[in-house]
Design a protein around this motif. Sequence first.
Motif, short mmCIF file in Angstrom:
data_model
loop_
_atom_site.label_atom_id
_atom_site.label_comp_id
_atom_site.label_asym_id
_atom_site.label_seq_id
_atom_site.Cartn_x
_atom_site.Cartn_y
_atom_site.Cartn_z
N VAL A 1 1.93 14.79 9.07
CA VAL A 1 1.90 15.25 7.69
C VAL A 1 0.87 16.36 7.52
O VAL A 1 1.00 17.19 6.62
CB VAL A 1 1.57 14.09 6.74
CG1 VAL A 1 1.47 14.55 5.31
CG2 VAL A 1 2.61 13.00 6.88
N ALA A 2 -0.07 16.42 8.40
CA ALA A 2 -1.08 17.48 8.32
C ALA A 2 -0.44 18.84 8.40
O ALA A 2 -0.87 19.78 7.75
CB ALA A 2 -2.11 17.32 9.42
N LYS B 1 5.38 6.04 5.86
CA LYS B 1 6.63 6.49 5.24
C LYS B 1 6.70 8.01 5.18
O LYS B 1 7.75 8.60 5.43
CB LYS B 1 6.77 5.90 3.83
CG LYS B 1 7.20 4.47 3.79
CD LYS B 1 7.46 4.04 2.37
CE LYS B 1 8.05 2.65 2.34
NZ LYS B 1 8.42 2.26 0.98
N GLU B 2 5.61 8.63 4.86
CA GLU B 2 5.59 10.10 4.78
C GLU B 2 5.74 10.71 6.16
O GLU B 2 6.44 11.72 6.33
CB GLU B 2 4.29 10.59 4.12
CG GLU B 2 4.28 12.07 3.85
CD GLU B 2 5.32 12.54 2.85
OE1 GLU B 2 5.68 13.72 2.90
OE2 GLU B 2 5.79 11.74 2.02
N ILE B 3 5.12 10.11 7.15
CA ILE B 3 5.27 10.59 8.53
C ILE B 3 6.74 10.48 8.95
O ILE B 3 7.32 11.42 9.49
CB ILE B 3 4.38 9.78 9.50
CG1 ILE B 3 2.91 9.99 9.19
CG2 ILE B 3 4.71 10.12 10.94
CD1 ILE B 3 2.27 11.21 9.75
N PRO C 1 -6.16 11.25 4.71
CA PRO C 1 -5.40 10.18 4.06
C PRO C 1 -3.89 10.28 4.31
O PRO C 1 -3.20 9.27 4.38
CB PRO C 1 -5.71 10.35 2.57
CG PRO C 1 -7.02 11.05 2.55
CD PRO C 1 -7.02 11.95 3.75
N LEU C 2 -3.38 11.48 4.48
CA LEU C 2 -1.95 11.65 4.72
C LEU C 2 -1.53 11.06 6.06
O LEU C 2 -0.39 10.63 6.24
CB LEU C 2 -1.57 13.13 4.68
CG LEU C 2 -1.80 13.83 3.36
CD1 LEU C 2 -1.50 15.31 3.49
CD2 LEU C 2 -0.96 13.21 2.26
N PHE C 3 -2.44 11.03 7.02
CA PHE C 3 -2.13 10.50 8.34
C PHE C 3 -1.85 9.00 8.30
O PHE C 3 -1.27 8.45 9.23
CB PHE C 3 -3.27 10.73 9.33
CG PHE C 3 -3.52 12.17 9.65
CD1 PHE C 3 -2.47 13.03 9.90
CD2 PHE C 3 -4.80 12.64 9.72
CE1 PHE C 3 -2.71 14.35 10.21
CE2 PHE C 3 -5.06 13.96 10.04
CZ PHE C 3 -4.01 14.82 10.28
N MET C 4 -2.29 8.34 7.27
CA MET C 4 -2.16 6.89 7.19
C MET C 4 -0.89 6.45 6.46
O MET C 4 -0.64 5.27 6.33
CB MET C 4 -3.38 6.30 6.48
CG MET C 4 -4.69 6.64 7.15
SD MET C 4 -4.67 6.16 8.89
CE MET C 4 -5.61 7.48 9.60
N ASP C 5 -0.09 7.38 6.02
CA ASP C 5 1.12 7.05 5.27
C ASP C 5 2.33 7.09 6.21
O ASP C 5 2.93 8.14 6.44
CB ASP C 5 1.30 8.05 4.12
CG ASP C 5 2.45 7.69 3.20
OD1 ASP C 5 3.29 6.84 3.56
OD2 ASP C 5 2.51 8.28 2.11
#
Length: 108
Positions: free
Chosen positions: A15-16, A39-41, A33-37
């Motif tokens: 996501v980064a 579903k988004e990944i 914080p995006l790395f921990m999602d």
Amino acid sequence: MRAILSAAIYSIISVAVQAFFREAYNHNVDYTPLFMDDKEIDHTVDCLLEKIPCPEYQQHKEWFPFLVKGNCGFCNPIQKARYHATKAFVKEKYPHHYRALEKKFLGY
């Protein structure tokens, strides 16, 4: 050579990379914080692999192959550091996504 290309693919998966382009290379944004999602990944990778429609990431889909194949060669030092850190993270935490992206964009 393969290790370098693999690392490039994996970081782009994350996501980064999405945030990287979305924020127009903003150096002051913390993307951790995006790395921990998960579903988004998953969504991002499925988008890059063209498994799902994702018009919201069209720009990312256009830049992704250049970023991976060029190993962030056009990036400044801060962007390169983030790129390589992201690759390492994705390769370790999401190896299945990393391999899928590597296969599609580098032919491995």
